[in-house]
Design an enzyme around this catalytic site. Structure first.
Site, PDB file in Angstrom:
ATOM      1  N   SER A 250       0.831  -1.194   0.000  1.00  0.00           N
ATOM      2  CA  SER A 250       0.000   0.000   0.000  1.00  0.00           C
ATOM      3  C   SER A 250       0.869   1.248   0.000  1.00  0.00           C
ATOM      4  CB  SER A 250      -0.897   0.007   1.232  1.00  0.00           C
ATOM      5  OG  SER A 250      -0.129   0.290   2.386  1.00  0.00           O
ATOM      6  N   LYS A 251       0.225   2.378  -0.216  1.00  0.00           N
ATOM      7  CA  LYS A 251       0.998   3.615  -0.325  1.00  0.00           C
ATOM      8  C   LYS A 251       1.752   3.959   0.954  1.00  0.00           C
ATOM      9  CE  LYS A 251      -3.247   6.282   0.355  1.00  0.00           C
ATOM     10  NZ  LYS A 251      -4.214   7.104  -0.366  1.00  0.00           N
ATOM     11  N   ARG A 252       1.199   3.517   2.078  1.00  0.00           N
ATOM     12  CA  ARG A 252       1.860   3.790   3.356  1.00  0.00           C
ATOM     13  C   ARG A 252       3.225   3.091   3.459  1.00  0.00           C
ATOM     14  NH1 ARG A 252       0.050   7.669   4.194  1.00  0.00           N
ATOM     15  NH2 ARG A 252      -2.146   8.110   4.466  1.00  0.00           N
ATOM     16  N   ASP A 253       3.328   1.923   2.831  1.00  0.00           N
ATOM     17  CA  ASP A 253       4.558   1.140   2.953  1.00  0.00           C
ATOM     18  C   ASP A 253       5.767   1.892   2.436  1.00  0.00           C
ATOM     19  OD1 ASP A 253       3.254  -1.082   4.039  1.00  0.00           O
ATOM     20  OD2 ASP A 253       2.614  -1.706   2.052  1.00  0.00           O
TER      21      ASP A 253
END
Length: 508
Positions: free
Chosen positions: A262-265
């Site tokens: 995900s973008k958070r990673d």
RNA sequence: GGCCCAUUCGUCUAUCGGUUAGGACGCAAGAUUUUCAUUCUUGAAAGAGCAGUUCGAUUCUGCUAUGGGCUACCA
């Protein structure tokens, strides 16, 4: 045989995720391999999630990566099956919704979101289907008169597909084989909503794929559970003979832990998960891209291609043409692949080494100019040839070569302690003078002369050479010391020697 | 919870019933380098478990476990 036509169909809800990029890449490779068409279609049927700029971002990302579009958004010529934005195809879908309604394959439902929510709270595992639809507010339960009145009053409604229960639906997946699911576990999905007069994804993608004569639907595994519904839609619409073949790609997973990437990673682990930088227009949040992180598009393509596919050989480095030549869906793996950032870096390293020095120097020149250095092209090329193999990215080049352009301001403390012996200043000073008196200017010649001189003087070679490196570079790193002297010139080298003696012996 | 999909070194993967289970990244050691890196060599490192089919299973089947996905008037 029909001409192969595939589509990449992202929705413009933000920056294109790297997993989406891989889906686009596989579609592209498959299209090229089979001399077919690659279409780009924008799936913007959720008007509430539209993000301005996302479509341009998608087009620019694919362009940067060399994934060219033959038809649709971002293509040179849009093509004969347009429009290619679903929001602009409003007028097309209504007809098929009515067809399903008339054939009794769909029905109108008036249940409000709140009503549905409370139903779900009330009944565990509530599903809108053959079991429950007769207890809901829809055209199946309401008198015809009542339905007409509500529609005339512009009451909000949705159209739901009427799934016939108790039938095994088989999806023939090119990657997974036959996937079977019983229609009883599929719910009566919303296929159209009156609020914006738009279909939902399920109907829109089926109608568009049919009308655009798509032959192969290559998409992420997250669509596998709903693909039986799509098969049913083709059947109810009478298009089963023209139904495309399906291929569901394994997902890209987080490098550590669990779940899909995900973008958070990216922020969490310090690497990009998007092709280009993106600034969220609403929150102002910045997402980092591979391009700005210094990656070559070829390296990203190569890396991505091998995450979930391989040709069965030991080859690791592939040009786009080689990928096209060797790609096949049969060799796509079934299980999810964890994103390995170290390997991505390695690919970029490889591609950097393969680039001619001239080309790398050309890019590096721009960085130098930004930093205020005007340098001779031949000199920059020479420097690149000396330091390139120790860089993973173009952006590492400055870090690896700055001492060619500016004299060291300070000297690595550990190195000073280890190499700056008491006898060094005197010896270095002699060496500086000797250097200036040399006729030779090439690295090879200087190496020979200097080494002879040192052994004649009976000085300690290692200590003196390392001290010299310290004086020229400021640290104990870099290419051959004589190469450095050659690039710097003897005069500059002598200046740096003098300065180091002043600074370091003043302190000690 | 229900449904679907998957499961070989830490990671990406090869193997299409019989292999010392191969390669790559990363890691470690050694060589090279006056330094750092590169490069080269070597090494450690895997068939989730249990049944079954078979002369023989990593490979086929089932169960279990684990992981993932889906379960919205999102795609």
């Amino acid at each position: 045989m029909r001409r192969v036509r595939v589509r990449f169909a992202p929705s413009p809800t933000g920056p294109l995720h790297i997993g989406g990029v891989r889906t686009a890449l596989y579609n592209f490779l498959f299209a090229r391999k089979n001399n077919g068409d690659m279409l780009l279609r924008i799936e913007d049927t959720d008007s509430s999630r539209f993000v301005p700029g996302a479509e341009d971002y998608i087009v620019e990302s694919l362009k940067w990566l060399g994934i060219t579009i033959d038809e649709g958004i971002g293509a040179e010529k849009e093509g004969a099956f347009g429009p290619y934005r679903q929001s602009e195809r409003k007028h097309i879908y209504r007809k098929y919704v009515d067809q399903l309604l008339n054939d009794g394959k769909a029905y109108i439902a008036f249940d409000s979101p709140i009503e549905l929510e409370s139903k779900r709270a009330e009944i565990p595992n509530f599903q809108y289907d053959a079991q429950t639809r007769l207890s809901m507010n829809n055209s199946l339960t309401l008198p015809e008169e009542e339905v007409r009145k509500r529609l005339e009053n512009d009451e909000q409604y949705v159209v739901r597909i009427k799934i016939e229960p108790g039938e095994d639906i088989v999806v023939n997946d090119l990657i997974r084989g036959e996937v079977s699911i019983n229609s009883s576990v599929i719910d009566d999905k919303v296929i159209f909503k009156s609020v914006d007069e738009l279909p939902t994804y399920h109907l829109a993608n089926v109608v568009d794929d049919y009308l655009m004569q798509i032959t192969h639907v290559i998409r992420g595994e997250e669509w596998l559970p709903s693909s039986p519904l799509h098969v049913l839609l083709y059947r109810y619409l009478g298009w089963e003979n023209e139904m495309p073949q399906f291929a569901h790609l394994p997902l890209l997973l987080k490098p550590d832990g669990k779940g899909k990437l995900s973008k958070r990673d990216g922020d969490r682990l310090g690497f990009p998960v998007f092709p280009l930088n993106w600034k969220d227009p609403r929150t102002g949040e910045i997402y980092n891209g591979f391009r700005e992180a210094g990656y070559f598009p070829e390296a990203v393509v190569n890396f991505l291609a091998l995450l979930g596919w391989n040709p069965g050989t030991d080859q690791e480095i592939f040009s786009m043409d080689e990928l096209i030549e060797q790609f096949s869906l049969e060799r796509v793996s079934k299980s999810g692949a964890k994103f390995d950032y170290e390997k991505a870096k390695w690919f970029n390293h490889k591609y950097l080494q393969m680039k001619p020095d001239e080309e790398v120097a050309d890019i590096f020149q721009r960085i130098l100019i930004e930093k205020g250095f005007i340098e001779d092209t031949d000199k920059v090329i020479k420097i690149i040839s000396l330091i390139k193999d120790r860089a993973d990215f173009i952006t590492d080049l400055w870090e690896q070569s700055h001492y060619f352009f500016e004299a060291p301001e300070h000297y690595d403390a550990k190195a000073v302690q280890k190499r700056w012996k008491p006898e060094i200043p005197e010896q270095l000073e002699e060496l500086g003078k000797m250097l200036l008196s040399l006729e030779a200017a090439s690295a090879d010649e200087m190496e020979k002369s200097i080494k002879e001189w040192i052994s004649g003087k009976n000085y300690h070679l290692g200590n003196l050479m390392n001290a010299l490196r310290l004086a020229l570079v400021g640290e104990l790193k870099g290419p051959s010391i004589f190469e450095i002297v050659e690039v710097l010139g003897k005069e500059e080298a002598a200046r740096r020697i003098k300065k180091a003696i002043e600074v370091l012996s003043g302190e000690s």
